[in-house]
Write a protein that holds these residues in place. Structure first.
Motif, PDB file in Angstrom:
ATOM      1  N   ILE A 231       0.879  -1.003  -0.049  1.00  7.52           N
ATOM      2  CA  ILE A 231      -0.024  -0.138  -0.019  1.00  7.52           C
ATOM      3  C   ILE A 231       0.929   1.068  -0.044  1.00  7.52           C
ATOM      4  CG2 ILE A 231      -1.622   1.252   1.320  1.00  7.52           C
ATOM      5  CD1 ILE A 231      -1.454  -2.217   2.111  1.00  7.52           C
ATOM      6  N   ALA A 232       0.799   2.166  -1.160  1.00  8.60           N
ATOM      7  CA  ALA A 232       1.437   3.311  -1.063  1.00  8.60           C
ATOM      8  C   ALA A 232       0.936   4.249  -0.194  1.00  8.60           C
ATOM      9  CB  ALA A 232       1.356   3.806  -2.464  1.00  8.60           C
ATOM     10  N   LEU A 343       3.840  -6.491   9.286  1.00  8.35           N
ATOM     11  CA  LEU A 343       3.542  -5.227   8.884  1.00  8.35           C
ATOM     12  C   LEU A 343       4.630  -4.421   8.909  1.00  8.35           C
ATOM     13  CD1 LEU A 343       0.256  -3.211   9.481  1.00  8.35           C
ATOM     14  CD2 LEU A 343       2.654  -2.394   9.541  1.00  8.35           C
ATOM     15  N   ASN A 344       5.102  -4.113   7.660  1.00 11.67           N
ATOM     16  CA  ASN A 344       6.504  -3.241   7.621  1.00 11.67           C
ATOM     17  C   ASN A 344       6.049  -1.644   7.025  1.00 11.67           C
ATOM     18  OD1 ASN A 344       7.478  -5.764   8.276  1.00 11.67           O
ATOM     19  ND2 ASN A 344       9.761  -5.086   7.704  1.00 11.67           N
ATOM     20  N   LEU A 345       6.771  -0.674   7.542  1.00 11.92           N
ATOM     21  CA  LEU A 345       6.682   0.594   6.745  1.00 11.92           C
ATOM     22  C   LEU A 345       8.053   1.041   6.506  1.00 11.92           C
ATOM     23  CD1 LEU A 345       4.302   2.067   9.561  1.00 11.92           C
ATOM     24  CD2 LEU A 345       3.960   2.071   7.059  1.00 11.92           C
ATOM     25  N   TYR A 346       8.280   1.100   5.248  1.00  8.62           N
ATOM     26  CA  TYR A 346       9.562   1.340   4.470  1.00  8.62           C
ATOM     27  C   TYR A 346       9.494   2.454   3.226  1.00  8.62           C
ATOM     28  CZ  TYR A 346      13.520  -0.203   1.548  1.00  8.62           C
ATOM     29  OH  TYR A 346      14.588  -0.047   1.084  1.00  8.62           O
ATOM     30  N   ALA A 347      10.599   3.297   3.430  1.00  9.12           N
ATOM     31  CA  ALA A 347      10.820   4.078   2.271  1.00  9.12           C
ATOM     32  C   ALA A 347      11.963   3.578   1.662  1.00  9.12           C
ATOM     33  CB  ALA A 347      10.796   5.436   2.674  1.00  9.12           C
ATOM     34  N   LEU A 363       6.453   5.884  -0.004  1.00  7.02           N
ATOM     35  CA  LEU A 363       6.479   5.237   1.436  1.00  7.02           C
ATOM     36  C   LEU A 363       5.149   4.064   1.293  1.00  7.02           C
ATOM     37  CD1 LEU A 363       6.885   5.039   4.228  1.00  7.02           C
ATOM     38  CD2 LEU A 363       5.000   6.773   4.630  1.00  7.02           C
ATOM     39  N   TRP A 364       5.934   2.738   1.607  1.00  6.13           N
ATOM     40  CA  TRP A 364       5.131   1.834   1.508  1.00  6.13           C
ATOM     41  C   TRP A 364       4.753   1.168   2.846  1.00  6.13           C
ATOM     42  CZ3 TRP A 364       9.467  -0.287  -2.253  1.00  6.13           C
ATOM     43  CH2 TRP A 364       9.303   0.185  -3.465  1.00  6.13           C
ATOM     44  N   LEU A 365       3.568   0.704   2.871  1.00  4.52           N
ATOM     45  CA  LEU A 365       3.073  -0.373   3.993  1.00  4.52           C
ATOM     46  C   LEU A 365       2.949  -1.618   3.359  1.00  4.52           C
ATOM     47  CD1 LEU A 365       0.097   0.491   6.318  1.00  4.52           C
ATOM     48  CD2 LEU A 365       0.594  -2.000   5.448  1.00  4.52           C
ATOM     49  N   ILE A 366       3.877  -2.792   4.000  1.00  7.53           N
ATOM     50  CA  ILE A 366       3.922  -3.994   3.312  1.00  7.53           C
ATOM     51  C   ILE A 366       3.126  -4.882   4.220  1.00  7.53           C
ATOM     52  CG2 ILE A 366       5.621  -5.495   2.223  1.00  7.53           C
ATOM     53  CD1 ILE A 366       7.555  -3.032   2.446  1.00  7.53           C
TER      54      ILE A 366
END
Length: 445
Positions: A231-232, A343-347, A363-366
């Protein structure tokens, strides 16, 4: 790549995917700070964390503790953990105020490492950041992707020096160890991403300025996208919006619903099995018929039919042998109990004084689901254009000097975060402790 029992669940050209499963090696605790026996096994996390507790936050009548981790994933990392007894493992189990305090603190971490002065003081320029949360409440027997069942978030930052080994990635096809392959590339790595995306499609992503990205396995194999449902997000500031906490709660609830549906389809049961047991599978024709009645795409239903054809029952005698046998065999043959996800948050950008990670796009929610892999989102993630990086922990020992430098970073963040949270009436942020010495650990100032 040697033939895998679940090979049909992966894209045909997955062998070309870059991976780094042996390169990221992070040292462990200095010998003087080694865990004491009760810190390893006590049921009360406050006893386990007593020498590693940096700061306490109180919200919604519950506590979060900022923890100096016993087995770090990076030189500069922390854990923000609930300490309820019994534990509250998932985002939908905790009070809204506690979840909000966690995500506001996560945003504070991003702001902290983006500060040019902080970068200069701790040598952070050129590094990368991840925020990682795992949820696996029902796996109480074999090794789990949420070994610590408290609701907790990993705040992870790797320096340029730590990232240097990623300049020479491997290829998935070069890995001939079937046990490592199954743990590092879960059978649901690709199929699970499509299933999650379909299961979450009707959530209000646009209302948050977010976009649920379409599945793109080829972009993953080429290193342009991380593994999982992606998810962007519009920016890191969303983490401070109460709507984000509600969204994560909705995601957790929806994934639990998907897990219950699949458990019923595959086994006819609605509740997780007892420890060291797995429910018998229904006949494959019955599974296929039930899948045909579900409102998922033909691709997902076909993948689940393929999965059903590859799974086997776990008789009690075999479970008993696995229980007392080698961990590698247990992890290879025993599934996790669903829902099990990270659940990861990563740019996917480096952090520099000129272009801090705070403003990075995309910025991604993975979201990644697990079936066999007990490696959580802090230890198995996408990093630096490599879709699958495994963090090997406890590789040697940090020196006492390095550990004290790490502690200065951690305490500075705790003070920074306390100052930011002071204006919020629903959160009480306690003072930051200080690392006295490696024997005493963190003590009140």
């Amino acid at each position: 790549m040697r033939q895998d029992a679940f090979a049909a669940l992966y894209p045909a050209d997955v062998a070309a995917m870059p991976v780094a499963w042996e390169r990221m090696r992070i040292p462990g605790l200095p010998p003087a700070f080694a865990l004491l026996p009760d810190e390893r096994s006590h049921p009360d996390p406050m006893v386990s964390y007593r020498r590693r507790s940096i700061q306490t936050l109180v919200a919604g009548g519950q506590r979060l503790v900022l923890v100096d981790k016993a087995l770090p994933h990076a030189r500069y990392d922390l854990m923000l953990s609930g300490v309820a007894v019994p534990p509250m493992p998932g985002p939908d189990d905790v009070p809204h105020a506690l979840g909000g305090a966690l995500w506001r603190s996560a945003y504070g971490f991003v702001r902290f490492v983006s500060d040019p002065e902080v970068q200069a003081e701790h040598g952070l320029a050129g590094g990368r950041l991840h925020l990682a949360l795992n949820c696996d409440p029902n796996t109480l027997d074999r090794e789990s992707c949420q070994a610590n069942k408290e609701f907790h978030l990993h705040l992870l930052y790797w320096t340029a020096a730590e990232l240097a080994p990623l300049a020479l990635p491997e290829r998935l096809g070069d890995c001939t160890d079937p046990y490592l392959r199954r743990q590092a590339l879960d059978p649901l790595a690709f199929l699970g991403a499509r299933l999650i995306a379909e299961g979450l499609a009707d959530l209000d992503w646009q209302g948050l300025g977010a976009t649920l990205l379409p599945d793109d396995a080829q972009a993953v194999i080429a290193g342009r996208r991380p593994l999982g449902c992606v998810i962007a997000l519009p920016g890191w500031g969303l983490l401070e919006d109460p709507a984000f906490e509600r969204l994560v709660r909705q995601v957790d609830r929806r994934l639990a619903e998907l897990a219950r549906t699949l458990l019923a389809v595959f086994t006819g049961r609605l509740n997780p099995p007892a420890p060291w047991r797995r429910h018998p599978l229904l006949p494959r024709a019955e599974i296929r018929a039930q899948l045909g009645r579900l409102p998922w795409s033909a691709e997902v239903r076909a993948g689940l039919v393929e999965l059903a054809g590859r799974l086997h029952d776990l008789p009690a005698p075999l479970a008993a042998r696995l229980r007392s046998g080698a961990a590698a065999m247990r992890k290879h043959h025993m599934t996790l109990n669903q829902p099990a996800y990270s659940l990861n948050l990563y740019a996917p950008a480096t952090n520099t004084p000129e272009q801090p990670i705070l403003g990075a796009k995309p910025l991604w929610l993975i979201l990644q689901t697990r079936l066999f892999s007990g490696i959580g989102g802090a230890g198995l993630l996408s990093l630096g254009g490599i879709p699958s990086v495994r963090i090997l922990r406890g590789e040697g020992r940090f020196s006492a000097e390095c550990w004290h430098g790490r502690a200065r970073f951690q305490r500075a963040f705790a003070e920074f975060n306390r100052e930011r949270l002071a204006a919020l009436p629903e959160v009480e942020a306690g003072p930051a402790r200080q690392l006295a010495d490696l024997g005493q650990g963190w003590v009140p100032v």
